[in-house]
Design a protein around this motif. Structure first.
Motif, short mmCIF file in Angstrom:
data_model
loop_
_atom_site.label_atom_id
_atom_site.label_comp_id
_atom_site.label_asym_id
_atom_site.label_seq_id
_atom_site.Cartn_x
_atom_site.Cartn_y
_atom_site.Cartn_z
N LYS B 4 0.83 -0.89 -0.06
CA LYS B 4 0.00 0.08 0.29
C LYS B 4 0.85 1.14 -0.19
N SER B 5 0.21 1.89 0.22
CA SER B 5 1.08 3.48 -0.55
C SER B 5 2.12 3.94 0.73
N ILE B 6 2.55 4.18 1.19
CA ILE B 6 3.78 4.75 2.39
C ILE B 6 3.25 5.41 2.42
N SER B 7 3.04 6.17 3.94
CA SER B 7 3.21 7.32 4.80
C SER B 7 4.08 7.59 5.14
N PRO B 8 4.90 8.84 4.57
CA PRO B 8 5.95 9.19 4.81
C PRO B 8 6.68 9.10 6.49
N TRP B 9 5.47 9.87 6.80
CA TRP B 9 5.22 10.24 8.85
C TRP B 9 5.83 8.72 9.47
N LYS B 10 4.76 8.19 8.98
CA LYS B 10 5.05 6.65 9.56
C LYS B 10 6.25 6.33 9.36
N GLU B 11 6.40 6.20 8.04
CA GLU B 11 8.77 5.45 7.73
C GLU B 11 8.96 6.29 9.04
N ALA B 12 9.24 7.72 8.79
CA ALA B 12 9.96 8.50 9.54
C ALA B 12 9.78 8.33 11.01
N VAL B 13 9.09 8.58 11.46
CA VAL B 13 8.92 7.37 12.65
C VAL B 13 9.61 6.42 12.96
N GLN B 14 9.35 5.46 12.27
CA GLN B 14 9.66 4.21 12.02
C GLN B 14 11.65 4.10 12.16
N ALA B 15 11.97 5.00 11.17
CA ALA B 15 13.17 5.05 10.53
C ALA B 15 14.08 6.08 12.36
N GLY B 16 12.88 6.87 12.76
CA GLY B 16 14.02 7.73 13.93
C GLY B 16 13.84 6.06 15.22
N LEU B 17 12.56 5.54 15.38
CA LEU B 17 12.89 4.59 16.38
C LEU B 17 13.92 3.78 16.17
N ILE B 18 13.94 2.91 14.60
CA ILE B 18 15.49 1.64 14.69
C ILE B 18 16.55 3.17 14.97
N LEU B 59 19.97 7.18 8.37
CA LEU B 59 18.89 6.56 9.25
C LEU B 59 17.15 7.37 7.72
N ALA B 60 17.92 8.70 8.19
CA ALA B 60 16.64 9.93 7.79
C ALA B 60 17.71 9.92 5.80
N TYR B 61 18.33 9.27 5.46
CA TYR B 61 18.38 9.52 4.03
C TYR B 61 18.27 9.00 3.65
N THR B 62 18.02 6.97 3.95
CA THR B 62 17.38 6.51 3.54
C THR B 62 15.46 6.12 3.84
N THR B 63 15.31 6.66 4.49
CA THR B 63 14.07 7.17 4.64
C THR B 63 13.71 8.17 2.62
N ALA B 64 14.84 9.85 3.26
CA ALA B 64 14.49 10.36 2.32
C ALA B 64 14.28 9.43 0.88
N THR B 75 10.67 16.27 2.80
CA THR B 75 11.71 15.33 3.40
C THR B 75 12.36 15.57 4.02
N ALA B 76 12.43 17.49 4.69
CA ALA B 76 13.52 17.87 5.06
C ALA B 76 12.28 17.86 6.63
N LEU B 77 11.36 18.06 7.31
CA LEU B 77 10.21 17.42 7.95
C LEU B 77 10.88 16.60 8.05
N ALA B 78 10.66 15.14 7.72
CA ALA B 78 10.75 13.48 7.54
C ALA B 78 12.20 13.60 8.48
N GLY B 79 13.16 14.02 7.84
CA GLY B 79 14.21 13.82 8.36
C GLY B 79 14.66 14.63 9.67
N LEU B 80 14.13 15.51 9.99
CA LEU B 80 13.79 15.53 11.32
C LEU B 80 13.40 15.51 12.29
N VAL B 81 12.28 14.33 11.71
CA VAL B 81 11.69 13.51 13.04
C VAL B 81 12.49 12.68 13.00
N CYS B 82 12.86 11.93 12.16
CA CYS B 82 13.96 10.57 12.67
C CYS B 82 15.29 11.44 13.61
N GLY B 83 14.98 11.71 13.04
CA GLY B 83 16.60 12.56 13.40
C GLY B 83 15.92 12.60 15.37
#
Lengths: 353, 583, 442
Positions: B4-18, B59-64, B75-83
């Motif tokens: 299914k389509s990826i939610s960028p925020w979910k991805e970013a949170v997941q990446a941050g946790l990893i 992980l921010a890079y791979t999420t992006a 994208t920058a925000l997703a990176g911020l969330v991850c960080g």
């Protein structure tokens, strides 16, 4: 029938058989010489047998992890020895905290179940993560590739746990209920040995029941036979494989606690030797075969415990116990010469290959 | 994984946790603390800080990359969330450490670790940690937004700075050796001595500080490497040469090969004994790798006890030459043929009982054979002949005329010669009749037998050849150490050799060289990591297999096979190597 | 254009290096017979810091340390792999020692790093070679294992360093006339096996009045040598050795060994091995018919806090031989270790490692020549001699004197105090001198 059989015999077969027969002869001569020397009493042999069975029980539980994974993925999960180590090496902290607080002596059963649960949970998590991260992406790669990943994961896990908990030894305090022994006809059997043998048998039976009689077990066997067909039948292959690893992890975690009852000092490299032995046991019994793993493990446990004294002592070899692993491996070769797929190994090669 | 389509925020949170989990692991394993004294850029940041911040960056890079295409702001925000999440997890660890005595279980959860994570500013420092983490996340995501060529150049430049910073001690060791050598220069070379000395001073005082790079030189190097990478990525890719070579290309190639050969001959004198020792070890493993490559790579027989032949070679050399035991007292060269003969016989003896076994049964039996050999060497039973625990000392040294080859630099040439011979034999064997027979057996034993290949002779020859090469390595090993101990003959050696041929690319001769350099030399260069060596080694094996399952320098045929498979063979049967679990 | 210039320059540098490499063996070196340094022997006088006042007259060169540079002391210990707890423990001890002296010697910081010796000959060779390549090193603490030492010492000797070992015990490393004897480039704090094995045998025969003994070793040089010395001395005294068995260090199930030993009905079992095998033998011996009442005895490899946890209640009455001095220092040390590393010391021989470092530190202070600006000059041979002539050093393991001969248990290079005692374990908290308790000194 006999004629064709005779035609197929070649010189190499004869040489190989000769090697097998020579090994067998050494074993028999050694045994007779030892028994005639009368160095050991019957009680000693019985004592060693009980110890061998307890050891075999632990090996059997670890071997389950190898054999289940092998059955389903045809790969040697080399990191399984670390799955085995991770449980008891983590649970030792809980066990010691419980003993220090006195809880273990007040509620030994609950205390031990807690420790067991933690050990199982850790081992299972590690096993499932291992499959998810290190093996799943490589399911279609050549056979040796996941083997190397497994070896890498094994190193990695060993040294991660070393980093987490340190390189020193941790020791389990044996709960009071399990200290002590009973004496039957001059033979002293220790409570820990009884607990280990019963625990191992119970776990083995439960695993066998799961694989043989539940729906999940059926799905596991289906996946092991043919992944594509199983997938077509609506089985979620990835889930089943994860479950298999989880089962292997559970039995390893339980085995870890039982092992710690027998040998209560744990550290980060404690997994390697038992892992190797269990793997040998799985192969001895016919890898991929659940009862085979049990049989192989019991035989191996007995060989290790009785073998050095029985086979080598009579031959005048000094320090026979130093060679106990060599004996175990020699007997493995001996058995594989006559049964190339292990004791209970299926003769499926020709049809399947 | 997700259809299914990826939610960028979910991805970013997941990446941050990893990212947080990885960083916490690195912290608790003790790496952060261990590397906290090692500056990459002196005064700016340490390797320890890199370790606990870089997960967020990666992980921010791979999420992006995963969520692309997205508007730049997203994208920058997703990176911020991850960080932020990644560093928040670590901040949680610090807070937890204030309440609970984590150290009762995790020995590395020390006050020192918390001090590093809070940048030495107690709890307010946690804000700094969050800030640093979010910067890392944003930068990681933004780099992805840059044009590809620029992004790649920046990443490469960063990597180089990291590497150069880490290698400071090695560089200074090497240059110190140069300076010592200049003292022995004759007068007419005085100018060279001055040149080298000032070069060394320039490197050690101007580029590097006492720990790590100097800030200015780091910036200059960053720009230089970045510019160079930018220029290089901009060039059109050179086409692979397929047709017959022109004369010019031929001379180029000959010159190139000659240059490489010359470099290898001079290497130990340029780099000093530190590298001579590493190169010797690499040579040892190349010799064994070439042998095991025949057994596993060519003939497809999985051998996990390869150390056995190495041990037999080394022990044969010991028994034949050591005056301590006093049986034969031969010289190295006199003993060599007998030692090699012994390994070949051992190869055949092992080969016989396992002719019928396949795949993993073979693996465990060979493993057992390796253990049996080690245990026999260790045993008190054979002590009068093999020395038992105490090993064999005073093993004969190879001599050429009156020169005794005993320093690491001298032995390097012995290794070079041995590798030359062995690699030549392996290369000739590969395309010979017997080589083809091996590969036929590897691909399908039953069909090969049906085609009239004598599987007994073929397999035994594979084992014998493999044993011979490994035995040769063993004899040189014994001479290098002047002694041999059973403790050296452990399972780890077999594992190392097997890993290096798979990492290099199974069945590929150049792969053995590449694999040996990566697995044997690389961990040695980073001996800084001393106690994290095996951890890094394990992670390296996993990472390499996940990213390049075919190996770093795969055999041509196998590469084709793999690509063919990608196209058509989907599920089910693994490729036809060793896939028959019974006889 | 630039590329060509570059290539030319590189070629020139290369050529000169090669010439240097070929030319160097012919350069004359000092003719001190055994100490003649190799061509690699580093005599570092960085030309830019050429001291005006100081002239190096040392036979094998000097180390010069500029005012802002640290004193580099390296280790060659086993810090990774299966035996790493031994090396990590020693390294921790040295770090504690460095803290104890305030991190400085003569106003210079101490830089402490090193290589893994892997507890093997090849590991020792690799570690020593790599250390030898670094001319800033003043002295080396190491190795842990004697097999590594045998290969490492000649290389360390050639490089001009001095090495002090915390846990080498093989007699041949200091035995006069031995090929492996490189004293004074080498000294050690651990007891020579000859001493410890003999003391144990004499205690068992003379004090306990036991006449039938069995021994177990674990395939390490240390254990094997000790049990041989023990057996030889015990027989010399008139005792009988009923069995000399062996296990492997990672073995857990000792049943076959122990029942084999039990068949000879020994009164004492001597197993100078390590954790965890030692703890398993103690536990399982108590469960083996025929050995329930036998006296069990180990050596300083089992003088360690985790033994009590590992062996549980069965540890009661277990004997070890270990240095007799330093009874209460162990507890004090354990406290420091707990504070710095968050746990008890992971292995044994840490006190020895502490002493090894302190011997080196004292020797440096003794021989270093300091210029007005703080520059240090350390003569390498002088440093060796100073280490070698250490006298009455009041260490944690006793009063250490390195240049002394006590036939046949102590030779020059053996710093260990002759006083080895017998200690008895009790079940409870580890805390010498109460537990283990010092019950006998010769």
């Amino acid at each position: 029938m006999l004629r064709t059989w005779r035609q197929r015999i070649t010189l190499t077969d004869i040489v190989v058989w000769a090697i097998g027969v020579a090994i067998g002869a050494v074993i028999i001569i050694g045994t007779i010489a030892t028994l005639r020397s009368g160095k050991y009493s019957a009680n000693t042999w019985l004592d060693l047998t009980v110890k061998g069975l307890a050891l075999g029980g632990v090996y059997a539980l670890i071997a389950m992890g190898y054999t289940l994974v092998y059955g389903i993925l045809r790969m040697i999960n080399f990191a399984h020895s670390e799955v085995f180590m991770s449980g008891p090496f983590t649970a030792v902290f809980l066990a010691n905290a419980l003993s220090r607080s006195g809880f273990m002596d007040r509620q030994p059963l609950i205390g031990m179940l807690l420790v067991l649960a933690l050990s199982i949970a850790v081992s299972m998590t590690i096993a499932v993560l291992l499959e998810r991260i290190a093996y799943r992406p490589l399911r279609h790669a050549p056979r040796l590739v996941p083997l190397i990943t497994a070896i890498g994961a094994s190193f990695f896990l060993q040294y991660v746990f070393r980093g987490l908990y340190g390189s020193g030894f941790q020791a389990y305090a044996i709960p009071k209920v399990l200290q002590g022994s009973i004496t039957i006809g001059g033979l002293r059997i220790f409570n820990t040995q009884i607990a280990v043998i019963l625990g191992a048998l119970g776990m083995m039976f439960a695993l066998y029941a799961i694989v043989q009689w539940t729906k999940t077990g059926k799905a596991m066997r289906a996946v092991s036979e043919d992944k594509e067909a199983a997938a077509l039948m609506g089985i979620d292959v990835d889930r089943i494989i994860s479950l298999t690893f989880a089962l292997g992890g559970i039995s390893a975690g339980a085995a870890g606690i039982l092992y710690a009852l027998l040998f209560p000092v744990v550290n980060f490299i404690m997994g390697f030797i038992p892992g190797l032995k269990a793997f040998t046991a799985a192969v001895l019994g016919g890898i991929g075969n659940v009862p085979g793993a049990f049989l192989g493990a019991m035989i191996l446990g007995l060989i290790e415990s009785i073998g050095p004294n029985l086979f080598l002592d009579g031959l005048g070899v000094p320090t026979p116990s130093q060679l106990k692993d060599a004996i175990a491996f020699t007997i493995l070769v001996f058995i594989l010469i006559f049964r190339p797929t292990g004791i209970l190994g299926e003769r499926m090669a020709q049809s399947k290959a | 994984m997700h259809t299914k389509s990826i939610s960028p925020w979910k991805e970013a949170v997941q990446a941050g946790l990893i990212a947080g989990a990885i960083a916490v692991l690195l912290n608790l394993v003790g790496m952060t603390t261990a590397f906290s004294g090692r500056y990459i850029v002196s005064g700016w940041f340490t390797m320890g800080q890199v370790l606990f911040l870089v997960p967020m960056f990666i992980l921010a890079y791979t999420t992006a990359r995963k969520i692309a295409p997205q508007p730049a702001m997203h994208t920058a925000l997703a990176g911020l969330v991850c960080g932020v999440i990644g560093s928040a997890v670590q901040a949680g660890l610090v807070l937890l450490g204030q309440v609970v005595n984590l150290r009762a279980m995790f020995i590395n959860a020390s006050p020192q670790l918390f001090e590093i994570l809070t940048f030495g500013r107690d709890l307010p420092g946690l804000l700094l940690l969050l800030l640093a983490g979010s910067i890392m996340g944003v930068v990681g995501a933004v780099i992805f937004l840059l044009p590809e060529r620029l992004a790649k150049s920046v990443l490469q430049a960063l990597l180089w700075i990291l590497l150069l910073g880490l290698l400071r001690d090695l560089v200074s060791t090497v240059t110190a050796q140069w300076v010592i050598k200049t003292k022995a220069f004759p007068d007419w070379l005085g100018w060279a001595g001055v040149l080298i000395t000032s070069l060394s001073t320039f490197i050690n005082k101007t580029i590097y500080s006492a720990s790590g790079l100097k800030p200015l030189s780091a910036i200059v190097l960053f720009l230089l490497v970045g510019a160079w990478a930018y220029w290089r990525y901009g060039r059109p890719k050179r086409a692979r040469i397929t047709g017959p070579l022109t004369r010019r290309q031929q001379t180029q190639r000959v010159l190139g090969l000659g240059g490489i050969a010359l470099l290898f001959i001079l290497l130990p004198s340029i780099l000093g004994i530190f590298f001579a020792e590493i190169l010797d070890n690499v040579g040892l493993y190349i010799l064994m790798g070439l042998g095991l490559n025949i057994v596993v790579g060519f003939a497809g027989l999985l051998d996990l006890g390869y150390v056995a032949f190495y041990a037999i070679g080394a022990y044969a050399m010991g028994v034949l030459t050591s005056p301590e035991l006093g049986f034969f007292n031969l010289t190295f060269w006199e003993a060599l043929p007998f030692a090699l003969l012994a390994t070949v016989i051992a190869g055949v003896i092992l080969g016989l009982p396992i002719l019928k076994m396949r795949g993993d049964y073979l693996a465990i039996v060979t493993l057992g054979f390796g253990e049996i050999v080690r245990l026999l060497a260790l045993s008190d039973w054979l002590r009068p002949w093999l020395g038992g625990t105490q090993g064999i000392q005073r093993i004969g040294q190879p001599t050429i005329g009156s020169i005794i080859l005993d320093s690491q630099q001298d032995l390097y040439y012995l290794f070079l010669a041995a590798i030359g011979i062995v690699a030549f034999i392996a290369w000739r064997l590969k395309d010979s009749r017997i080589g083809r027979a091996w590969m036929a057996i590897r691909e399908d034993e039953d069909v090969a037998m049906a085609m009239g290949i004598n599987h007994v002779a073929t397999k035994l020859l594979a084992f014998a050849t493999g044993a011979l090469f490994s035995g040769l390595a063993g004899t040189i090993f014994a001479a290098k150490l002047h002694s041999v101990y059973p403790h050296s003959m452990n399972f780890l050696v077999s594992i190392n050799v097997l890993s290096l041929i798979i990492i290099g690319g199974m069945g590929s001769i150049p792969g053995v060289f590449v694999g040996a350099f990566v697995l044997i030399a690389a961990p040695d260069l980073l001996r800084e990591f001393a106690e994290y060596r095996y951890l890094a080694y394990g992670a390296l094996l996993v990472a390499m297999m996940l990213t390049r399952p075919e190996g770093l320098w795969p055999e041509e045929r196998r590469r084709l096979e793999l690509h063919e498979e990608e196209g058509e063979v989907p599920l089910g049967e693994p490729p036809p190597v060793l896939n028959t679990p019974g006889g | 254009m630039f590329k060509r210039l570059n290539a030319l320059l590189a070629l020139l540098v290369l050529a000169s290096l090669v010439l240097a490499a070929c030319g160097s063996p012919t350069t004359p070196t000092q003719a001190t017979a055994t100490m003649a340094p190799a061509t690699e022997a580093p005599a570092t006088e960085a030309p830019d810091t050429e001291p005006a006042a100081f002239e190096c007259t040392d036979a094998i060169g000097c180390v010069d340390i500029a005012p802002d540079e640290p004193i580099h002391i390296a280790y060659a210990l086993v810090v990774s792999g299966p035996n790493e707890s031994l090396g990590v423990d020693s390294r921790n001890a040295i770090e504690i020692a460095i803290d104890d002296i305030g991190g400085q010697i003569l106003g210079h910081d101490v830089r402490f790093d090193g290589e893994d010796e892997g507890c093997s000959a090849e590991g020792g060779q690799a570690a020593a070679t790599k250390l030898a390549a670094d001319p800033t090193i003043v002295a080396v603490v190491g190795t842990n294992c004697s097999s590594a030492a045998r290969v490492a010492i000649p290389l360390i000797d050639q490089a001009g360093f001095v090495m002090v070992s915390s846990s080498n015990t093989a007699p041949d490393l200091t035995e006069p006339g031995s090929d492996n004897n490189f004293v004074p480039a080498y000294a050690r704090v651990a007891h020579n096996d000859n001493l410890q094995g003999r003391v144990a045998a004499e205690y068992v025969y003379n004090e306990l009045k036991l006449t039938k003994a069995a021994t177990i070793h674990d395939g390490s040089l240390y254990a094997d040598q000790l049990q041989q010395v023990f057996a030889a001395r015990f027989q010399e005294l008139g005792g009988t050795i009923t069995a000399q068995e062996a296990v492997s260090p990672d073995q857990t199930d000792m049943s076959s060994v122990l029942s084999s030993i039990a068949a000879g009905t020994p009164e004492i079992v001597y197993f100078p091995i390590f954790m965890p095998a030692g703890a398993f033998i103690i536990r399982q011996a108590k469960q083996t018919p025929g050995l329930e009442t036998a006296v069990l005895m180990g050596a300083d490899g089992l003088y360690s806090p985790d033994l009590i946890e590992g062996a549980g209640e069965d540890v009661e009455g277990f004997l070890v031989s270990s240095p007799a001095a330093g009874a209460d220092v162990e507890a004090e040390y354990a406290e420091k270790h707990q504070a710095k590393f968050g746990g008890p010391p992971p292995s044994t021989f840490h006190l020895h490692a502490y002493d090894s470092f302190m011997i080196i530190k004292n020797a440096i202070e003794e021989v270093a020549v300091q210029d007005a600006d703080g520059t240090l000059h350390i003569g390498r041979q002088a440093l060796r001699d100073a280490v070698h002539n250490t006298e009455n050093h009041d260490g944690l393991t006793g009063v250490l004197t390195c240049n002394e001969t006590v036939e046949p248990v102590k030779y020059p290079g053996d710093c260990a105090a002759a006083g080895i005692g017998v200690w008895e374990y009790h079940f409870g908290e580890f805390g010498p001198p109460a537990n283990p308790e010092l019950i006998w000194t010769p």
